[in-house]
Design a protein around this motif. Structure first.
Motif, PDB file in Angstrom:
ATOM      1  N   ALA A 181       0.805  -1.225   0.000  1.00  0.00           N
ATOM      2  CA  ALA A 181       0.000   0.000   0.000  1.00  0.00           C
ATOM      3  C   ALA A 181       0.836   1.271   0.000  1.00  0.00           C
ATOM      4  O   ALA A 181       0.363   2.326  -0.421  1.00  0.00           O
ATOM      5  N   GLU A 182       2.065   1.204   0.487  1.00  0.00           N
ATOM      6  CA  GLU A 182       2.854   2.419   0.689  1.00  0.00           C
ATOM      7  C   GLU A 182       3.090   3.171  -0.615  1.00  0.00           C
ATOM      8  O   GLU A 182       2.867   4.383  -0.699  1.00  0.00           O
ATOM      9  N   VAL A 183       3.554   2.472  -1.651  1.00  0.00           N
ATOM     10  CA  VAL A 183       3.853   3.146  -2.917  1.00  0.00           C
ATOM     11  C   VAL A 183       2.573   3.678  -3.561  1.00  0.00           C
ATOM     12  O   VAL A 183       2.562   4.780  -4.112  1.00  0.00           O
ATOM     13  N   ALA A 184       1.489   2.918  -3.469  1.00  0.00           N
ATOM     14  CA  ALA A 184       0.216   3.389  -4.025  1.00  0.00           C
ATOM     15  C   ALA A 184      -0.214   4.692  -3.354  1.00  0.00           C
ATOM     16  O   ALA A 184      -0.703   5.615  -4.010  1.00  0.00           O
ATOM     17  N   LEU A 187       1.842   7.456  -4.742  1.00  0.00           N
ATOM     18  CA  LEU A 187       1.403   7.796  -6.096  1.00  0.00           C
ATOM     19  C   LEU A 187       0.189   8.713  -6.049  1.00  0.00           C
ATOM     20  O   LEU A 187       0.074   9.667  -6.823  1.00  0.00           O
ATOM     21  N   ARG A 188      -0.731   8.420  -5.126  1.00  0.00           N
ATOM     22  CA  ARG A 188      -1.926   9.257  -5.008  1.00  0.00           C
ATOM     23  C   ARG A 188      -1.560  10.672  -4.567  1.00  0.00           C
ATOM     24  O   ARG A 188      -2.178  11.644  -4.999  1.00  0.00           O
ATOM     25  N   ARG A 205      -4.929   6.521 -12.802  1.00  0.00           N
ATOM     26  CA  ARG A 205      -6.036   7.481 -12.718  1.00  0.00           C
ATOM     27  C   ARG A 205      -7.177   6.943 -11.869  1.00  0.00           C
ATOM     28  O   ARG A 205      -7.800   7.684 -11.102  1.00  0.00           O
ATOM     29  N   HIS A 206      -7.474   5.656 -12.009  1.00  0.00           N
ATOM     30  CA  HIS A 206      -8.540   5.040 -11.223  1.00  0.00           C
ATOM     31  C   HIS A 206      -7.948   4.413  -9.957  1.00  0.00           C
ATOM     32  O   HIS A 206      -6.856   3.826 -10.010  1.00  0.00           O
ATOM     33  N   PRO A 207      -8.642   4.505  -8.832  1.00  0.00           N
ATOM     34  CA  PRO A 207      -8.106   3.987  -7.563  1.00  0.00           C
ATOM     35  C   PRO A 207      -7.685   2.518  -7.619  1.00  0.00           C
ATOM     36  O   PRO A 207      -6.644   2.151  -7.061  1.00  0.00           O
ATOM     37  N   LEU A 208      -8.470   1.683  -8.304  1.00  0.00           N
ATOM     38  CA  LEU A 208      -8.102   0.264  -8.401  1.00  0.00           C
ATOM     39  C   LEU A 208      -6.776   0.099  -9.126  1.00  0.00           C
ATOM     40  O   LEU A 208      -5.907  -0.668  -8.709  1.00  0.00           O
TER      41      LEU A 208
END
Length: 286
Positions: A181-184, A187-188, A205-208
């Motif tokens: 989860a950290e890199v995601a 990115l956000r 662009r999309h959360p998934l």
């Protein structure tokens, strides 16, 4: 067929599936065998999964001096120490040497594992109620560990296991990452500014998709980091291990030859995706 004959046939079926000397009591405790000590369709599948996972680790252990007779193995995020018990039973038990350390933060699971090990006579197993980070400097562990495993260690716990392996000069690391989860999250926050005006921005662009690309990118960065630290890395699928999409198996073999090209690619990727701050935390390079 009489009940006696059926029972004898069921026992023969079990013995045919198991390896010589394998503990029936342990397999019952791990719910690989039923309470009656028999195999059903589900337990046959579980047993096949266990053997599939074990074959990767056994091969590495046998590459160590004395074919692994005195090897040390640390299992991070051990949970119920499922993996540690299986490795001990199938490999270390008959050798009379070597040691398995299960590292887990949940005290109740540590106590259950200690009790089971005592009952089975697995006296070269130790269970430590520590975080992965704490275990790096814990006096209960030796200065050097031969094999480090971390299966489904959540998010940054896999990175902590890698840091542990580096500190302990592990000859091998076997990792199945989970919940990256950290890199995601990074990115956000940053939106990878260098790439935001290109079509590549569509990747998150999309959360998934952000979660998926974050997971993929995390593991790519980990592999580059291991190569930059002197490891040869193989990435494959851990086929059949649980019902999970987290099926990526990373095997790192210490060569002592750090790859400058891997370090450079790591820096470049982090810069492109706006993640350069991770060079100060997860991916520290010389």
């Amino acid at each position: 067929m009489s009940k006696l004959d059926k029972a004898a046939k069921a026992e023969a079926d079990v013995l045919q599936e198991l390896r010589p000397g394998q503990s029936i009591e342990l397999l019952k405790e791990l719910h690989i065998l039923t309470r009656e000590g028999r195999l059903n369709q589900d337990s046959r599948r579980k047993l096949k999964q266990v053997y599939h996972l074990f074959q990767f680790i056994e091969k590495l252990l046998r590459e160590l001096p004395g074919e692994g007779a005195g090897a040390t193995l640390a299992d991070h995020g051990a949970g119920k120490s499922y993996l540690g018990f299986i490795i001990y039973d199938l490999f270390f038990k008959a050798l009379g040497g070597g040691h398995v350390y299960g590292i887990e933060t949940r005290g109740e699971l540590i106590e259950k594992s200690r009790s089971l090990a005592a009952r089975l006579g697995f006296d070269r197993m130790a269970f430590l109620n520590l975080t992965v980070a704490e275990s790096t400097h814990a006096s209960e562990l030796p200065a050097q560990i031969d094999v480090v495993t971390a299966l489904h260690a959540c998010d940054t716990a896999t990175d902590d296991a890698i840091a542990f392996g580096l500190a302990k000069q592990a000859k091998f690391m076997v990792l199945v990452p989970c919940c990256q989860a950290e890199v995601a999250a990074c990115l956000r926050q940053t939106k990878a500014l260098a790439l935001s005006r290109t079509p590549l921005a569509e990747l998150w662009r999309h959360p998934l998709h952000t979660r998926e690309i974050g997971s993929q990118l995390t593991n790519v960065l980990r592999c580059l980091y291991l190569e930059a630290q002197g490891y040869q890395v193989t990435v494959t699928e851990l086929v059949g291990w649980e019902h999970s999409m987290k099926n990526e198996l990373i095997i790192a073999r210490r060569t002592g030859h750090a790859k400058a090209s891997a370090a450079e690619r790591l820096r470049s990727l982090l810069a492109e995706f706006g993640l350069a701050s991770l060079l100060e935390t997860r991916f520290r390079l010389p």
